[in-house]
Design a protein around this motif. Sequence first.
Motif, PDB file in Angstrom:
ATOM      1  N   GLY A  33      21.489  -1.694  76.700  1.00 47.71           N
ATOM      2  CA  GLY A  33      21.878  -3.044  76.296  1.00 47.71           C
ATOM      3  C   GLY A  33      23.321  -3.096  75.840  1.00 47.71           C
ATOM      4  N   TYR A  82      23.263 -15.043  75.662  1.00 47.41           N
ATOM      5  CA  TYR A  82      22.789 -13.819  76.293  1.00 47.41           C
ATOM      6  C   TYR A  82      23.594 -13.655  77.567  1.00 47.41           C
ATOM      7  CZ  TYR A  82      19.419 -10.725  78.602  1.00 47.41           C
ATOM      8  OH  TYR A  82      18.809  -9.688  79.255  1.00 47.41           O
ATOM      9  N   PHE A  96      22.023  -4.907  70.237  1.00 48.62           N
ATOM     10  CA  PHE A  96      21.508  -3.722  70.916  1.00 48.62           C
ATOM     11  C   PHE A  96      21.924  -2.447  70.187  1.00 48.62           C
ATOM     12  CE2 PHE A  96      21.092  -6.415  74.830  1.00 48.62           C
ATOM     13  CZ  PHE A  96      19.751  -6.177  75.011  1.00 48.62           C
ATOM     14  N   THR A 154      19.300  -7.283  83.378  1.00 49.78           N
ATOM     15  CA  THR A 154      18.214  -7.574  82.453  1.00 49.78           C
ATOM     16  C   THR A 154      17.078  -6.585  82.658  1.00 49.78           C
ATOM     17  OG1 THR A 154      18.758  -9.893  82.436  1.00 49.78           O
ATOM     18  CG2 THR A 154      16.550  -9.319  81.743  1.00 49.78           C
ATOM     19  N   ALA A 184      16.585   1.479  75.802  1.00 51.89           N
ATOM     20  CA  ALA A 184      16.868   0.052  75.981  1.00 51.89           C
ATOM     21  C   ALA A 184      18.066  -0.363  75.145  1.00 51.89           C
ATOM     22  CB  ALA A 184      15.639  -0.774  75.590  1.00 51.89           C
ATOM     23  N   ILE A 199      11.822  -1.671  77.256  1.00 51.85           N
ATOM     24  CA  ILE A 199      11.090  -2.325  76.171  1.00 51.85           C
ATOM     25  C   ILE A 199       9.703  -2.707  76.656  1.00 51.85           C
ATOM     26  CG2 ILE A 199      11.002  -4.355  74.693  1.00 51.85           C
ATOM     27  CD1 ILE A 199      13.936  -4.261  74.423  1.00 51.85           C
ATOM     28  N   ALA A 200       9.639  -3.247  77.880  1.00 52.41           N
ATOM     29  CA  ALA A 200       8.337  -3.584  78.440  1.00 52.41           C
ATOM     30  C   ALA A 200       7.461  -2.343  78.516  1.00 52.41           C
ATOM     31  CB  ALA A 200       8.513  -4.204  79.821  1.00 52.41           C
ATOM     32  N   VAL A 260      13.941 -13.135  68.140  1.00 53.34           N
ATOM     33  CA  VAL A 260      14.487 -13.113  69.491  1.00 53.34           C
ATOM     34  C   VAL A 260      14.909 -14.516  69.926  1.00 53.34           C
ATOM     35  CG1 VAL A 260      13.986 -12.575  71.878  1.00 53.34           C
ATOM     36  CG2 VAL A 260      13.182 -11.075  70.081  1.00 53.34           C
ATOM     37  N   ALA A 267      18.041  -3.193  81.258  1.00 55.52           N
ATOM     38  CA  ALA A 267      18.077  -3.102  79.801  1.00 55.52           C
ATOM     39  C   ALA A 267      16.702  -3.351  79.188  1.00 55.52           C
ATOM     40  CB  ALA A 267      19.085  -4.101  79.238  1.00 55.52           C
ATOM     41  N   LEU A 268      15.921  -4.226  79.780  1.00 54.08           N
ATOM     42  CA  LEU A 268      14.684  -4.614  79.104  1.00 54.08           C
ATOM     43  C   LEU A 268      13.430  -3.940  79.648  1.00 54.08           C
ATOM     44  CD1 LEU A 268      15.286  -8.398  78.397  1.00 54.08           C
ATOM     45  CD2 LEU A 268      15.921  -6.418  77.065  1.00 54.08           C
ATOM     46  N   SER A 269      13.511  -3.337  80.851  1.00 55.69           N
ATOM     47  CA  SER A 269      12.279  -2.721  81.344  1.00 55.69           C
ATOM     48  C   SER A 269      11.795  -1.588  80.438  1.00 55.69           C
ATOM     49  CB  SER A 269      12.455  -2.236  82.786  1.00 55.69           C
ATOM     50  OG  SER A 269      13.390  -1.213  82.849  1.00 55.69           O
TER      51      SER A 269
END
Lengths: 480, 549
Positions: free
Chosen positions: B133, B84, B146, B7, B129, B14-15, A461, B10-12
């Motif tokens: 993404g 990014y 992604f 962000t 995600a 993954i969390a 990452v 797209a990333l929540s």
Amino acid sequence: VLALVPELCLLVLAIVIIFYDRALKPAERRRLGVITGWGVLVVLLVTFGLWLFLNEPSNQPVLLWGGMIRHDLITLVFRVMFLVAALITALISTDTEELQYGEFYALILMSTIGFNLMAASGDLIMLYLSLETASIPLYLLAGYAKNTERSSEAGMKYFIYGAFASAVMLYGLSFIYGLTNQTNLIGVAQTITAQPDAPVLLASVLVIVGFGFKISAVPFHFWTPDVYEGAPAAVTGLVSTASKAAGFAVFLRVLTAGVFGTVEAAQEWWAMLVAMAIVTMTLGNLLAIWQTNIKRMLAYSSIAQAGYTLIGLVTLSVDGTGASMFYLLYYVFSNIAAFAVIILLSNLVKSDEISDMKGLSRRSPWLGLAMMFALLSLGGIPPTAGFFGKFFIFKAAVDVGLWWLALIGILNAFIALYYYLNVIKVMYLYRSDEDEVMIPVSRAAKVGLAIGMFGIFYLGVLAGPAFEWTRNAAEAFFVG
Amino acid sequence: MDFPFLTVIALSPIAAAILILLLPKERGENARMLALAAMLIGLLLSAYVYISFQSNLPSPDARWADTLAFVEEVAWIPSVGINYILGVDGLSATLVLLTSIVGLGGVLISWSIEDRPREFFAFFMLLVAGVQGVFVAVDGFLLFFFYELAVLPMYVMIVIWGWEKTREYASMKLTLYLLIGSFISFIAFLVLYFQLPDYSTAAAPTFDLRVWSEANFPLDLQRIWFMPLFLGFAVLAGVWPLHNWSPDGHVAAPTAVSMIHAGVLMKLGAYASLRMGIQILPEGTVYWMPFIIFLTLINVIYGSLIAMRQRDMKYLIGYSSVSHMGLVSMGFAAMNLNGFLGAGIQMVSHGIMTALFFSVVGMIYDRAHTRSMDELSGMMKALPWAMVAFVIGGLVSMGMPGLSGFVAEFPIFLGVWEGGSLNLVNTFAGLNPADFYPILAILSALGIIITAGYIMRAIGSVFFGDYDEHHWHDMRPLLAIDKATLVMFVVVLIVIGIFPSVIAPIVESGITPVVNRLQEAQLAYTADTTVLDTVHMAATNLIHWLGGA
């Protein structure tokens, strides 16, 4: 000078371990691995501390001890790889009973010292000595599981091949000395271009045989599958990562210093290396597809990985060599993590067949996940580190105009996905008869795996800073 | 810095995936709560993004870079030009909202999953995600990143939770198709990266699509690399003859995954081929689209004919997806505003409609343990809600006015018809869109009739007819949560159908820059190259390249 503090620390640690072994009752033996792990962790922190706070090694390469040691950032990068490899190896081997001896860990540490010195060597003599320092403990380690025949066979095979390869290499080194009357890498490079081509080429080929053996490049790879399969899995992890990285470290040093002459002057060995890279990747991948033993499969996969790394090497550019170093760094984390899972599983089922991994995702979801990410990283799928490892290598190759080599590399990466995915399929799709039998994972092993996973995701990452780091280090290759 | 909406969207997930995996085993059922929470957060945020984008639409002649909203930019690997960068234009804002809706539906539909719920929801979150993404990525590299992230969980989910009979075969097939496709695109993409007009001169190379979308690649480069770049992604959009993975994948996948797969993932292919292929290489697009439109016509007709032949409901919907996705690509191939607008709305309409279909089939299969249209009969009595939802979905699928399908399909046919004014004589095969686009429009409209045929037949044989009380004695009624999911989908389909203005302007604002670029390419189109010239051009290009080694 503080240059060799990490190595001295390792030496002290090795001695302490041997004596500590005597003081332990049989039931407490697994503490040895844990102590070694802690010790190596301290050495790792010391190494980083020296760099961060005392600027040691600095950006400017320093020649020490009459030119024997070249202390620069390259040394640092490789040291980190070797120490991480030794650390994880020590942690994951704690639960294998036949390895719980002080000398086992002392041998690991001794060979780590050898690796470190290999990466730091600035002189042909130092190079050879450190290579032997690293190799001899590995021969012993490969044969360490005394009551399994295959392990003894592996040790013997490794030793015979290794001794032969190093003799050939020594022969080549003596040619170089004879031609230039020098042993210092830089000194050799300065005078060798004035020499006639044929003897230089002969010497280069002989030396490359030695390196090719170390990095298990085709056609010097025949020992790899047998040794990987026979040796205890922890040792295989070390041989396949640290030893290979150390081989690349000296290879990079010798090649970039110009010991074989410049590329312009000697197209022959350069073409040979390119051919070696192509054959190594392709053969490694094609043979890996047919393996049924996971260790043999990873052996062929590691041959293929050496091929990719060679691409970075033959670019002979800062970007390319930096990419190679990044590649080795990622490879250390990923491959050792894979071996960690194999060890934990084979401690229980006493076999390394791919079919034994059936139902692993049910028996131990975390181990299944760890193995999956390790394999995906080796296969080069984002968001794992392997993706960037390959990307940087191929980009460096295209940048110097070797786009066709990069293309062959990409095609190979694709072939490789097949056999990595196949293992994931076995782990996740099939069920075994022992679905309910949990796989015991000790705390030491958990920490070891966690370090591996951390590396895979950190490099996957936040690849940017790590690549900058290896790339900066790689600049030292090209500073006279 | 503003709140990083994209962000978080797209990333929540993954969390959420990480949190789910950290749950202790005995509290596995809490996984669904976490997943639901993540999906609800995503839905709220993407609705906010959508509404605020809609209230502030960019002007039609703006450059693509200026139409982006909610842009976030963080340096990632600057030395090779990877950053990014997130942002949405009208189209991606819509697709993000679509993904959130379908994702929420997927979580609700798998509410009572029993086999390893933690892993199921964790992988599902990763899948969402990855999809989100791709839609919000403005950096080409990030987009690929992604994209791969979305393909991988599909494999695992089909292999573990899929239909026993075909999952091994289907998952491997799907993964290989998609990986080979993305791999071909990636090669083309890298070639363009190294050939970016200022790659060697600029201080740093870049993957920033805002730069790419205005780059003028040389004509020969565009014509040579358009096909690999476009078709690699079009595999995921199910373009004939590369659609083969899709029905098998749909059938083998568990319900929630089928929903995401057909509902959103296939749009990913269409979206990526638009964003990467068409937008970057307009001259290549103009050159090749008159060929590609034949493929999409085959998609539409052949897909629906095969669907006609199916007796398994999931295969039926799988092939109908192929047919409907063909309309999306056909909209692209029309190369005008109407075509793209229709394609954009069709992505949303079909996404919701297919998700609806798959959820109904999933509900029936859970209860009846069969999907065969020969065995099912009279389901209306047992599952009236499912029947109503399926009929509405069916009407959408047939393009009934007043529902979203009409809003989507009508502009596509209109666009293709208007293609009759494109006078671009393609010397490669002597094709000129002006000669045959109107005919294709008529032919593809015939696809709708076939669609009506198979949908009617399915409704008739599954929901109507005799209900065998004895045979289906253990039939459970739908849960409230199932009904809620169906209602959610149906409402979206009807609202779009009655008030197209909730979606048309925003989609239009997203595709206008692409269309503008295509118009320029059409004006600049020169037909003075012959077949031999093109081949010669390709060959010189290759030789030039080899010489560069």
